[in-house]
Write an enzyme that holds these catalytic residues in place. Structure first.
Site, PDB file in Angstrom:
ATOM      1  N   ALA A   1      -3.675 -10.053  -5.545  1.00  0.00           N
ATOM      2  CA  ALA A   1      -2.652 -10.545  -4.474  1.00  0.00           C
ATOM      3  C   ALA A   1      -1.612  -9.651  -4.043  1.00  0.00           C
ATOM      4  O   ALA A   1      -0.833  -9.191  -4.937  1.00  0.00           O
ATOM      5  CB  ALA A   1      -2.299 -11.989  -4.385  1.00  0.00           C
ATOM      6  N   GLY A   2      -1.232  -9.604  -2.815  1.00  0.00           N
ATOM      7  CA  GLY A   2       0.103  -8.756  -2.352  1.00  0.00           C
ATOM      8  C   GLY A   2      -0.003  -7.446  -2.118  1.00  0.00           C
ATOM      9  O   GLY A   2       0.946  -6.736  -1.963  1.00  0.00           O
TER      10      GLY A   2
ATOM     11  N   LYS B   1     -12.612 -18.097  -9.214  1.00  0.00           N
ATOM     12  CA  LYS B   1     -11.183 -17.914  -9.388  1.00  0.00           C
ATOM     13  C   LYS B   1     -10.433 -19.126  -8.845  1.00  0.00           C
ATOM     14  O   LYS B   1     -10.307 -19.531  -7.642  1.00  0.00           O
ATOM     15  CB  LYS B   1     -10.910 -16.960  -8.234  1.00  0.00           C
ATOM     16  CG  LYS B   1      -9.731 -16.419  -7.896  1.00  0.00           C
ATOM     17  CD  LYS B   1      -9.703 -15.464  -6.473  1.00  0.00           C
ATOM     18  CE  LYS B   1      -7.854 -15.395  -6.168  1.00  0.00           C
ATOM     19  NZ  LYS B   1      -7.682 -14.737  -4.926  1.00  0.00           N
TER      20      LYS B   1
ATOM     21  N   ASN C   1      -7.858  -8.248  -0.497  1.00  0.00           N
ATOM     22  CA  ASN C   1      -8.335  -8.560   0.825  1.00  0.00           C
ATOM     23  C   ASN C   1      -7.856  -8.279   2.283  1.00  0.00           C
ATOM     24  O   ASN C   1      -8.343  -7.294   2.690  1.00  0.00           O
ATOM     25  CB  ASN C   1      -8.534 -10.229   0.775  1.00  0.00           C
ATOM     26  CG  ASN C   1      -9.696 -10.869   2.018  1.00  0.00           C
ATOM     27  OD1 ASN C   1     -10.079 -11.796   1.816  1.00  0.00           O
ATOM     28  ND2 ASN C   1      -9.822 -10.027   2.894  1.00  0.00           N
ATOM     29  N   THR C   2      -6.512  -8.749   2.324  1.00  0.00           N
ATOM     30  CA  THR C   2      -5.756  -8.696   3.553  1.00  0.00           C
ATOM     31  C   THR C   2      -5.875  -7.166   3.621  1.00  0.00           C
ATOM     32  O   THR C   2      -5.660  -6.716   5.112  1.00  0.00           O
ATOM     33  CB  THR C   2      -4.483  -9.369   3.619  1.00  0.00           C
ATOM     34  OG1 THR C   2      -5.022 -10.794   3.277  1.00  0.00           O
ATOM     35  CG2 THR C   2      -3.879  -9.175   5.030  1.00  0.00           C
TER      36      THR C   2
ATOM     37  N   GLY D   1      -1.183 -11.992   1.002  1.00  0.00           N
ATOM     38  CA  GLY D   1      -1.196 -11.397   2.254  1.00  0.00           C
ATOM     39  C   GLY D   1       0.008 -10.751   2.577  1.00  0.00           C
ATOM     40  O   GLY D   1       0.124 -10.444   3.693  1.00  0.00           O
TER      41      GLY D   1
END
Lengths: 65, 257
Positions: free
Chosen positions: B184-185, B96, B206-207, B157
């Protein structure tokens, strides 16, 4: 010989990379190495001579996103 | 079905492994999500500590495929060197690729990204580039050998969701045969469902899971939303319209005034 390992100064008896990793306690670990910013494959560590002031990075698996 | 460098996914979720309250909760969340791909990273290891070894043993015990990242790299050289180190440690050609260009938004340096993607693709890597929804950059990434594109939904994040739905929709229309992942986001399962409804092939997050009060339940919720969005995308959604159209038949309505 004094070299930097992960940003910290170490005084090593070893003069080549494979020996240095054993001396530093990485013998049994899954790690990747870079010397002075360049990747050093595990298979070539025994041929890499160290010089005073070298910067060694030793990286291991870590959490990531 | 669009594949990821020859790999078919049953669960269209790539889940990050950072920021969980504990390794046990990470493992449970990963299982609850059904994700078959876990993103991982590389960091400095102390010879006396060995915490990375425990983490790696945990990930291997989960039986998932790993997607190493080059998170935190700001230059082409850093990213390429990190990718080589990751390939050796994780025994995979997958990477990645992140080349960060700006600190506040963590948005990719797309010029460095294309340059690094070419170097790595030429060297046998299978690159998953973290990019923007810019169609020209996407085209360049494909030109240099990428077979997957991973545009951001919003800054890493942030949890804002899909900031540019139009751009993502255009990307899907422009590259109908390329596997696309929103990376992301995302903050909520509804964001993931929306990405899938747009026809994306997977989401990477993830977050949103790791920092939820109950990561395991949130992982399950994302998994269900992703399934729902994927099924909906393949069920040929209706076209939206500006004016109302009664769903209950008007014919036969009683005259009561």
């Amino acid at each position: 010989m004094k070299i930097s390992v992960n940003g910290e100064s170490h005084d090593l008896a070893a003069t080549q990379l494979a020996e240095a990793l054993i001396e530093l306690g990485y013998a049994q670990m899954t790690v990747a190495t870079a010397l002075n910013g360049n990747f050093v494959a595990a298979s070539t560590r025994a041929q890499i001579e160290l010089n005073p002031g070298d910067q060694l990075e030793v990286l291991a698996p870590m959490q990531g996103g | 079905m669009r594949k990821f460098y020859g790999v078919e996914l049953n669960k269209r979720l790539m889940l990050g492994t950072a920021q969980y309250p504990s390794p046990a909760i990470l493992a449970e969340a990963m299982r609850a999500s059904g994700a078959e791909i876990a993103t991982v990273s590389l960091r400095r290891e102390s010879g006396a500590d060995g915490s990375g070894q425990d983490f790696w043993a945990l990930i291997r015990s989960l039986g998932v495929r790993v997607l190493p990242n080059t998170a935190g790299c700001h230059t082409v050289k850093e990213a390429v060197t990190t990718a080589h180190m990751a390939r050796e440690v994780f025994s995979t050609n997958w990477i990645k690729l992140e080349v960060i260009g700006e600190e506040d938004t963590l948005q990719p340096d797309v010029f460095g990204l294309v340059e690094a993607a070419k170097i790595l693709s030429d060297d046998g890597f299978e690159v998953f580039p973290y990019t923007t929804e810019d169609l020209v950059v996407a085209g360049r990434l494909l030109d240099v050998g990428c077979e997957v594109l991973m545009p951001w939904g919003a800054p890493i994040g942030s949890g804002l969701g899909l900031n540019n739905v139009w751009g993502l929709r255009a990307m899907r229309a422009h590259f109908p045969d390329i596997p696309l992942v929103v990376d992301a986001g995302l903050g909520l399962p509804s964001h993931a469902a929306q990405a899938m409804e747009l026809g994306f092939d997977a989401v990477l997050l993830n977050t949103a899971v790791a920092k939820a009060g109950d990561p395991v339940s949130m992982a399950r919720a994302f998994a269900q939303a992703i399934d729902a969005g994927f099924i909906a995308a393949n069920a040929d959604p209706m076209e939206p319209r500006d004016m109302a159209a009664p769903s209950t038949p008007v014919m036969g309505k009683a005259f009561l005034t």
